[in-house]
Design a protein around this motif. Structure first.
Motif, short mmCIF file in Angstrom:
data_model
loop_
_atom_site.label_atom_id
_atom_site.label_comp_id
_atom_site.label_asym_id
_atom_site.label_seq_id
_atom_site.Cartn_x
_atom_site.Cartn_y
_atom_site.Cartn_z
N GLN A 156 41.43 2.15 -57.60
CA GLN A 156 40.75 0.86 -57.46
C GLN A 156 41.58 -0.28 -58.06
OE1 GLN A 156 36.53 0.76 -58.63
NE2 GLN A 156 36.57 3.00 -58.49
N ALA A 157 42.20 -0.02 -59.22
CA ALA A 157 43.04 -1.04 -59.86
C ALA A 157 44.27 -1.32 -59.00
CB ALA A 157 43.45 -0.57 -61.25
N PHE A 158 44.81 -0.29 -58.39
CA PHE A 158 45.97 -0.46 -57.51
C PHE A 158 45.58 -1.32 -56.30
CE2 PHE A 158 48.76 0.95 -54.04
CZ PHE A 158 50.00 0.74 -54.62
N ASP A 159 44.43 -1.03 -55.71
CA ASP A 159 43.96 -1.81 -54.57
C ASP A 159 43.69 -3.27 -54.96
OD1 ASP A 159 44.09 0.37 -52.88
OD2 ASP A 159 41.95 0.85 -53.03
N ASP A 160 43.25 -3.47 -56.18
CA ASP A 160 42.92 -4.81 -56.68
C ASP A 160 44.17 -5.60 -57.07
OD1 ASP A 160 40.92 -6.76 -57.35
OD2 ASP A 160 41.30 -6.30 -59.47
N SER A 161 45.27 -4.90 -57.32
CA SER A 161 46.50 -5.57 -57.74
C SER A 161 47.09 -6.35 -56.58
CB SER A 161 47.49 -4.54 -58.26
OG SER A 161 48.62 -5.19 -58.78
N THR A 162 47.48 -7.60 -56.84
CA THR A 162 47.98 -8.46 -55.77
C THR A 162 49.49 -8.57 -55.72
OG1 THR A 162 47.72 -10.38 -57.22
CG2 THR A 162 45.88 -9.86 -55.74
#
Length: 193
Positions: A156-162
């Motif tokens: 989830q954090a990876f997906d949220d990282s821009t």
């Protein structure tokens, strides 16, 4: 060997020092066993009329049990080293606060799982205490579940990282834990999607 690494002493030292002590203990025990087999082979060659007639299983049954226990406790201590990193992790991004809260919850549950061994009424290095096997199995099951949850948080954090830099910082903060089989598997699944 059990005196060198008693269960009580392992929890009094830093987890990485405990890992190092267990590795030394394993190395010495394996070297001892290997030396026996070298000399047994040498005796058979030099004195074929008088070979050593000991059953290896009978001779090393207790040492083999101890080696197995050392491997289990080494796994426990390495897990403690890896999961201890969760204490200071803060996840960034738009979901950062919620994900950091999840990481802290996982860390708290991890600490509760290790308490069983820290407060055990037996020496975890003593192979006579079979309760360790049940406790260790329950610990492994608990850790597997925590790893699944942690992998979900990382994905989830990876997906949220821009940014690419943000992704690298994320992976750097979970360094060591990313090598764990369940987490690695979930990250590989994410990569193939």
């Amino acid at each position: 060997a059990a005196t060198f690494v008693s269960g009580e002493q392992l929890f009094e030292m830093e987890p990485q020092d405990a890992v190092d002590s267990l590795k030394v203990c394993l190395k010495v025990s394996v070297t001892f066993k290997s030396t026996y087999f070298d000399y047994k082979a040498r005796a058979s060659t030099e004195c074929p009329s008088n070979p050593w007639r000991f059953q290896n299983s009978a001779l090393f049954s207790r040492l083999d049990s101890f080696l197995e226990r050392c491997h289990d406790v080494l796994d426990l201590m390495q897990t403690i080293v890896q999961f201890s990193k969760l204490e200071k992790i803060e996840v960034g991004g738009t979901k950062g606060k919620a994900l950091t809260s999840s990481v802290q919850q996982i860390y708290t549950e991890f600490l509760n799982a290790t308490t069983v061994f820290k407060n055990a009424p037996y020496d975890i290095m003593n192979v006579e205490h079979k309760q360790f096997d049940d406790d260790f199995y329950a610990f492994r099951c608990n850790i597997n579940e925590l790893e699944r949850r942690l992998a979900s948080v990382i994905v989830q954090a990876f997906d949220d990282s821009t940014t690419v830099l943000g992704c690298f910082k994320l992976f750097d903060s979970f360094e060591g834990l990313l090598e764990r089989e369940i987490i690695l598997s979930d990250l590989e699944k994410k990569n193939t999607d």
